[in-house]
Design a protein around this motif. Structure first.
Motif, short mmCIF file in Angstrom:
data_model
loop_
_atom_site.label_atom_id
_atom_site.label_comp_id
_atom_site.label_asym_id
_atom_site.label_seq_id
_atom_site.Cartn_x
_atom_site.Cartn_y
_atom_site.Cartn_z
N ARG A 15 39.27 98.42 -0.96
CA ARG A 15 40.47 98.74 -0.18
C ARG A 15 40.68 100.24 0.01
NH1 ARG A 15 41.90 97.10 -5.10
NH2 ARG A 15 43.08 98.51 -6.41
N ASP A 16 40.06 101.07 -0.83
CA ASP A 16 40.26 102.51 -0.74
C ASP A 16 39.09 103.17 -0.04
OD1 ASP A 16 42.68 102.37 -2.15
OD2 ASP A 16 41.64 102.47 -4.08
N GLY A 17 39.41 104.03 0.88
CA GLY A 17 38.37 104.80 1.56
C GLY A 17 38.23 104.41 3.01
N ARG A 18 38.15 105.42 3.84
CA ARG A 18 38.07 105.22 5.28
C ARG A 18 36.84 104.43 5.69
NH1 ARG A 18 38.98 110.21 9.19
NH2 ARG A 18 40.99 110.05 8.18
N LYS A 19 35.68 104.71 5.05
CA LYS A 19 34.47 104.00 5.46
C LYS A 19 34.57 102.51 5.18
CE LYS A 19 31.78 105.15 1.34
NZ LYS A 19 30.68 105.95 0.87
N TRP A 20 35.23 102.12 4.08
CA TRP A 20 35.38 100.70 3.77
C TRP A 20 36.36 100.04 4.73
CZ3 TRP A 20 31.28 99.99 1.35
CH2 TRP A 20 30.82 100.87 0.36
N ASN A 21 37.42 100.76 5.08
CA ASN A 21 38.36 100.23 6.08
C ASN A 21 37.68 100.06 7.43
OD1 ASN A 21 40.52 100.10 4.25
ND2 ASN A 21 41.05 102.24 4.63
N ARG A 22 36.76 100.97 7.74
CA ARG A 22 36.01 100.85 9.00
C ARG A 22 35.07 99.65 8.98
NH1 ARG A 22 34.81 107.01 11.06
NH2 ARG A 22 36.91 107.30 11.90
N CYS A 23 34.57 99.28 7.81
CA CYS A 23 33.76 98.06 7.71
C CYS A 23 34.59 96.84 8.13
CB CYS A 23 33.25 97.85 6.28
SG CYS A 23 31.99 99.01 5.77
N VAL A 24 35.80 96.77 7.61
CA VAL A 24 36.68 95.65 7.96
C VAL A 24 37.00 95.70 9.45
CG1 VAL A 24 38.97 94.65 7.57
CG2 VAL A 24 37.62 95.48 5.63
N GLU A 25 37.27 96.89 9.98
CA GLU A 25 37.54 97.05 11.41
C GLU A 25 36.36 96.53 12.24
OE1 GLU A 25 38.08 100.72 14.59
OE2 GLU A 25 38.53 101.09 12.48
N ALA A 26 35.16 96.88 11.82
CA ALA A 26 33.96 96.43 12.54
C ALA A 26 33.84 94.92 12.50
CB ALA A 26 32.72 97.09 11.95
N ILE A 27 34.02 94.33 11.33
CA ILE A 27 33.90 92.88 11.19
C ILE A 27 34.96 92.17 12.02
CG2 ILE A 27 34.18 90.98 9.55
CD1 ILE A 27 32.75 92.86 7.48
N GLU A 28 36.16 92.70 12.03
CA GLU A 28 37.24 92.08 12.80
C GLU A 28 37.06 92.25 14.30
OE1 GLU A 28 40.74 93.65 10.86
OE2 GLU A 28 40.66 92.06 9.33
N ASN A 29 36.11 93.08 14.72
CA ASN A 29 35.83 93.31 16.13
C ASN A 29 34.68 92.45 16.65
OD1 ASN A 29 36.14 94.72 18.65
ND2 ASN A 29 34.36 95.97 18.12
N ILE A 30 34.16 91.53 15.86
CA ILE A 30 32.96 90.79 16.25
C ILE A 30 33.12 89.97 17.51
CG2 ILE A 30 31.93 90.76 13.96
CD1 ILE A 30 32.94 87.90 13.65
#
Length: 150
Positions: A15-30
């Protein structure tokens, strides 16, 4: 390799860190992605949807600058994972591809729909190419922040 049972667990653990949040953003954009096309978010993440049977490789593949994260949308596949220190290097590391190839034996794991696998850069892996799978493959920089020249 860290295996998480689902995306919600990934969101809690990372949950902490911009790169991990971007992973979730990418997955939610599939829903907006085309298979086989590489996309990026910022300078710390590239990702794509892979669909099919993974190529059965004879050697293990290891990375140094990026973590690989695989989020399984459909199907299942077998992966073999080992610490790079326990394997024999057969093709030197290439900075251009961020890959090195190694031989040896590892631990066999089954990965399936819903799971998230995080391959850190101390490990190498190879897929057995035994089943069709649809997954989001993300490559995330190991750096905590961003590249200084961007």
């Amino acid at each position: 390799m860290i295996i998480l049972d689902n995306l919600e667990q990934f969101k809690v653990v990372y949950r902490d860190g911009r790169k991990w949040n971007r992973c979730v953003e990418a997955i939610e954009n599939i829903g907006n992605l085309r298979d086989g096309i590489m996309y990026s978010i910022g300078d710390s993440l590239v990702y794509m949807i892979e669909d099919g049977i993974a190529k059965n490789t004879e050697t293990f593949v290891g990375n140094r600058r990026y973590f690989d994260i695989h989020y399984y949308l459909e199907g299942r596949e077998t992966v073999e994972v080992a610490s790079k220190s326990e394997l024999e290097n057969v093709q030197a590391y290439s900075d251009e591809t961020d890959r090195e190839h190694l031989n040896g034996n590892g631990q066999i794991q089954q990965l399936c729909e819903g799971q998230v696998a995080v391959f850190d850069n101390t490990k190498a892996y190879k897929f057995h190419g035994d089943n069709r799978v649809r997954k989001v493959v993300l490559k995330v920089t190991i750096e905590d922040g961003y590249f200084l020249n961007k």
